[in-house]
Design an enzyme around this catalytic site. Structure first.
Site, PDB file in Angstrom:
ATOM      1  N   GLU A   1       0.851  -1.199   0.000  1.00  0.00           N
ATOM      2  CA  GLU A   1       0.000   0.000   0.000  1.00  0.00           C
ATOM      3  C   GLU A   1       0.884   1.245   0.000  1.00  0.00           C
ATOM      4  O   GLU A   1       1.970   1.230   0.589  1.00  0.00           O
ATOM      5  CB  GLU A   1      -0.893  -0.039   1.246  1.00  0.00           C
ATOM      6  CG  GLU A   1      -1.745   1.181   1.501  1.00  0.00           C
ATOM      7  CD  GLU A   1      -2.858   1.386   0.497  1.00  0.00           C
ATOM      8  OE1 GLU A   1      -2.553   1.626  -0.691  1.00  0.00           O
ATOM      9  OE2 GLU A   1      -4.031   1.348   0.895  1.00  0.00           O
ATOM     10  N   ASP A   2       0.434   2.295  -0.652  1.00  0.00           N
ATOM     11  CA  ASP A   2       1.212   3.533  -0.651  1.00  0.00           C
ATOM     12  C   ASP A   2       1.108   4.253   0.687  1.00  0.00           C
ATOM     13  O   ASP A   2       2.106   4.658   1.261  1.00  0.00           O
ATOM     14  CB  ASP A   2       0.811   4.452  -1.811  1.00  0.00           C
ATOM     15  CG  ASP A   2      -0.664   4.820  -1.832  1.00  0.00           C
ATOM     16  OD1 ASP A   2      -1.466   4.214  -1.088  1.00  0.00           O
ATOM     17  OD2 ASP A   2      -1.044   5.718  -2.605  1.00  0.00           O
TER      18      ASP A   2
ATOM     19  N   ASP B   1      -4.102   5.725   5.781  1.00  0.00           N
ATOM     20  CA  ASP B   1      -4.662   6.972   6.297  1.00  0.00           C
ATOM     21  C   ASP B   1      -5.760   6.599   7.304  1.00  0.00           C
ATOM     22  O   ASP B   1      -5.456   6.224   8.432  1.00  0.00           O
ATOM     23  CB  ASP B   1      -5.189   7.762   5.097  1.00  0.00           C
ATOM     24  CG  ASP B   1      -5.609   9.173   5.409  1.00  0.00           C
ATOM     25  OD1 ASP B   1      -5.852   9.490   6.579  1.00  0.00           O
ATOM     26  OD2 ASP B   1      -5.728   9.981   4.471  1.00  0.00           O
TER      27      ASP B   1
ATOM     28  N   PHE C   1      -1.223  16.632   3.537  1.00  0.00           N
ATOM     29  CA  PHE C   1      -1.644  16.217   2.200  1.00  0.00           C
ATOM     30  C   PHE C   1      -0.375  15.999   1.391  1.00  0.00           C
ATOM     31  O   PHE C   1       0.344  16.945   1.084  1.00  0.00           O
ATOM     32  CB  PHE C   1      -2.529  17.311   1.622  1.00  0.00           C
ATOM     33  CG  PHE C   1      -3.074  17.047   0.249  1.00  0.00           C
ATOM     34  CD1 PHE C   1      -3.085  15.774  -0.312  1.00  0.00           C
ATOM     35  CD2 PHE C   1      -3.599  18.085  -0.485  1.00  0.00           C
ATOM     36  CE1 PHE C   1      -3.599  15.555  -1.586  1.00  0.00           C
ATOM     37  CE2 PHE C   1      -4.125  17.886  -1.756  1.00  0.00           C
ATOM     38  CZ  PHE C   1      -4.105  16.617  -2.300  1.00  0.00           C
TER      39      PHE C   1
ATOM     40  N   ARG D   1       2.282  12.133  -9.512  1.00  0.00           N
ATOM     41  CA  ARG D   1       2.714  10.759  -9.231  1.00  0.00           C
ATOM     42  C   ARG D   1       4.180  10.542  -9.592  1.00  0.00           C
ATOM     43  O   ARG D   1       4.848   9.701  -9.024  1.00  0.00           O
ATOM     44  CB  ARG D   1       1.881   9.750 -10.035  1.00  0.00           C
ATOM     45  CG  ARG D   1       0.463   9.586  -9.571  1.00  0.00           C
ATOM     46  CD  ARG D   1      -0.183   8.420 -10.328  1.00  0.00           C
ATOM     47  NE  ARG D   1      -1.617   8.403 -10.185  1.00  0.00           N
ATOM     48  CZ  ARG D   1      -2.271   7.849  -9.159  1.00  0.00           C
ATOM     49  NH1 ARG D   1      -1.609   7.294  -8.186  1.00  0.00           N
ATOM     50  NH2 ARG D   1      -3.583   7.865  -9.138  1.00  0.00           N
TER      51      ARG D   1
END
Length: 192
Positions: free
Chosen positions: A106-107, A110, A159, A172
């Site tokens: 997973e990146d 959150d 963010f 990206r």
């Protein structure tokens, strides 16, 4: 700024984690994963699209073991900066994982809703072993009790973009992790 979408607002990006720091951490993580899976014939590495694609590419090159790569796309964001908490599976795995060793990549973790839903789905397919790795962990935003097996970096509630992580499909391709700062307000309070 009424009438202007978030992605149309002027912003710049401050470097949070350098490309060099990311590369060094991936080497460390790969070593831990190799140790954990030293007795497996082939590790199934499942990347969660789209944000993990850069991370998974760099990680599997460092694993120095037999791996099979598959992808699953789940979303709770769309083009928004806040999670909707409704997780949708947009693309499922191509291969079977029953009885196999699986590592989910997973990146960013959150709220935890997306990864929780994905793990629930994959557990229902009866893998032999199911572990997780996240490049970034944002525990201040967690809404469900979840912790990845391995984490690259713990970050504050900011963010972020870069290294595969986007803002409305932009940024990206940045080689680092950066914080989005809206020029009209200071640091973005939303999370992606």
């Amino acid at each position: 700024m009424q009438g202007v979408s978030m992605s149309q607002r002027p912003y710049h990006i401050d470097v949070m984690i350098s490309a060099k720091a990311i590369a060094a951490r991936i080497e460390d993580l790969a070593r831990l994963i190799r140790d954990e899976y030293k007795d497996t014939d082939k590790l199934v590495v499942v990347g969660l699209l789209r944000g993990s694609f850069v991370f998974i590419a760099d990680l599997v090159r460092e694993l120095e073991m037999n791996v099979e790569v598959d992808f699953l796309e789940a979303s709770s964001y769309g083009n928004a900066t806040e999670s909707s908490r409704e997780v949708k599976i947009l693309k499922d795995l191509r291969g079977a994982i029953e009885g196999r060793d699986v590592l989910v990549v997973e990146d960013i973790v959150d709220t935890g809703h997306t990864l929780t839903a994905v793990l629930e789905l994959l557990r229902s397919r009866h893998p032999r072993k199911l572990e997780t790795i996240a490049l970034l962990d944002k525990p201040a935003r967690r809404e469900v009790p979840l912790k990845a097996t391995w984490t690259g970096f713990e970050i504050p509630d900011a963010f972020v973009v870069g290294y595969g992580i986007d803002f409305a499909q932009a940024n990206r391709n940045l080689p680092y992790i950066g914080t989005v700062v809206f020029d009209d307000e200071g640091t973005a309070e939303a999370s992606a």
